[in-house]
Design an enzyme around this catalytic site. Structure first.
Site, PDB file in Angstrom:
ATOM      1  N   LYS A 133       0.831  -1.220   0.000  1.00 33.70           N
ATOM      2  CA  LYS A 133       0.000   0.000   0.000  1.00 33.70           C
ATOM      3  C   LYS A 133       0.863   1.266   0.000  1.00 33.70           C
ATOM      4  CE  LYS A 133      -2.865  -2.389   3.287  1.00 33.70           C
ATOM      5  NZ  LYS A 133      -3.214  -2.320   4.710  1.00 33.70           N
ATOM      6  N   HIS A 187      26.664 -11.698   3.545  1.00 33.54           N
ATOM      7  CA  HIS A 187      25.777 -12.751   4.069  1.00 33.54           C
ATOM      8  C   HIS A 187      26.563 -13.364   5.242  1.00 33.54           C
ATOM      9  CE1 HIS A 187      22.923 -15.866   4.382  1.00 33.54           C
ATOM     10  NE2 HIS A 187      23.005 -16.420   3.189  1.00 33.54           N
TER      11      HIS A 187
HETATM   12  N1   CP Z   1      22.985 -20.275   0.914  1.00 31.38           N
HETATM   13  C1   CP Z   1      21.859 -19.511   0.884  1.00 31.38           C
HETATM   14  O1   CP Z   1      21.855 -18.355   1.278  1.00 31.38           O
HETATM   15  O2   CP Z   1      20.749 -20.166   0.413  1.00 31.38           O
HETATM   16  P1   CP Z   1      19.305 -19.525   0.311  1.00 31.38           P
HETATM   17  O3   CP Z   1      19.361 -18.436  -0.708  1.00 31.38           O
HETATM   18  O4   CP Z   1      18.396 -20.665  -0.092  1.00 31.38           O
HETATM   19  O5   CP Z   1      18.958 -18.973   1.671  1.00 31.38           O
END
Ligand code: CP
Length: 310
Positions: A89, A138
């Site tokens: 929205k 990550h």
């Molecule tokens: N390795 C990893 O980050 O996998 P996903 O993208 O499935 O979370």
């Protein structure tokens, strides 16, 4: 060492060697390989709530965080389709984070844009865990990669790690290379010149006097303890014609078995598309599924640590 209680997990560079080793040692508490127990850890974080906010697709990271949260007794709220929320929205990212911050004790977030986790941490006053921000970082993947290496080799110092495939766009290889640079590890980069490790990372390795080599194809006499294979990140290419040119250059098929037989352990953050032939899966040195499972123990430990429950 800084305390983990209340801490954001945004960037692998925020963690010293000592802190990384501490997380790995705490993860062992949750790993049945090391701890045989008939009682669960259900009471560790009972009463706490994890908000799992996935603005980008995931299988391993989202589901292992959900599993880890429940295994240590937490409740879970969140979404993996932002279009199902009031963002549809027109609600802003910052307002969404403010609201989820009010309902939870820790935010676990994946987002397609670099820097999104940092921005969330500026808004939130509870810990934010970066579950992947675009091509940037990550960090929990990096910690589970280090944990896998430690578990398999019994050490990190003194080993040789080859990183192969998409070294340009792969956030997992960038962060793993930086983390390994805190240890005495020789790094071997194998990629097409168009997908090579960016200069900014090589510059850091040079500054830290890390031994590394670059190859344009997999050497027949590869001298490495681990080969970390990666997927070519189709979603990061502006021009799909460029993706088509490089996508199949580093596929590991049946001939790779000879490397596994020699003792090279094959890792991959997954998901794979075609870059590892499933015929290799049954080899004891194809360890990518074990690697994904290790994510559960790292994430249980991290959640308990940032909540101050370890
Ligand atoms: N390795 C990893 O980050 O996998 P996903 O993208 O499935 O979370």
């Amino acid at each position: 060492m800084k305390t983990f209680k209340g801490r954001d997990i945004i960037d692998i560079n925020d963690f010293s060697r000592e802190e990384l080793l501490y997380v790995l040692s705490e993860a062992k508490r949750f790993d049945p390989t090391f701890v045989k127990r008939d009682r669960s850890n259900y009471e560790i974080a009972q009463g706490k709530i994890a908000a799992v906010l996935f603005f980008e697709q995931s299988t391993r990271t989202e589901q292992s965080f959900r599993s880890a949260s429940q295994k240590i007794g937490m409740g879970i709220i969140g979404f993996n389709d932002p279009e199902s929320t009031s963002i549809h929205k027109g609600e802003s990212f910052r307002d969404t984070i403010r609201i989820m911050n009010a309902y939870a004790d820790v935010l676990i977030m994946r987002h397609p844009e670099s820097g999104a986790a940092k921005e969330a941490a500026e808004v939130a006053d509870i810990p934010v865990i970066n579950a992947g921000d675009g091509p940037n970082q990550h960090p929990t993947q990096t910690m589970l990669d280090l944990y896998t290496i430690m578990k398999e080799a019994g050490k990190i110092d003194g080993i040789k790690v080859a990183l192969m495939g998409d070294l340009k766009y792969g956030r997992t290889v960038h962060a793993l290379s930086l983390a390994l640079s805190q240890f005495k590890v020789k790094q071997i980069f194998i990629s097409h010149p168009k997908l090579k490790m960016p200069e900014e990372f090589l510059k850091i390795l040079k500054e830290r006097r890390v031994e590394f080599e670059e190859f344009e194809k997999l050497p027949d006499d590869l001298d490495a303890d681990f080969l970390y294979q990666t997927r070519v990140q189709k979603e990061r290419f502006d021009d799909l014609k460029e993706y088509e040119k490089v996508k199949d250059l580093f596929v590991l098929g049946a001939p790779f078995r000879k490397y596994l037989d020699k003792g090279v352990k094959l890792m991959h953050p997954l998901p794979r598309v075609n870059e590892i032939d499933p015929a290799l899966d049954s080899h004891e040195n194809a360890i990518y599924f074990k690697q994904a499972k290790n994510g559960l123990y790292i994430r249980e430990a991290l959640l308990a640590l940032v909540l101050g429950r370890l």
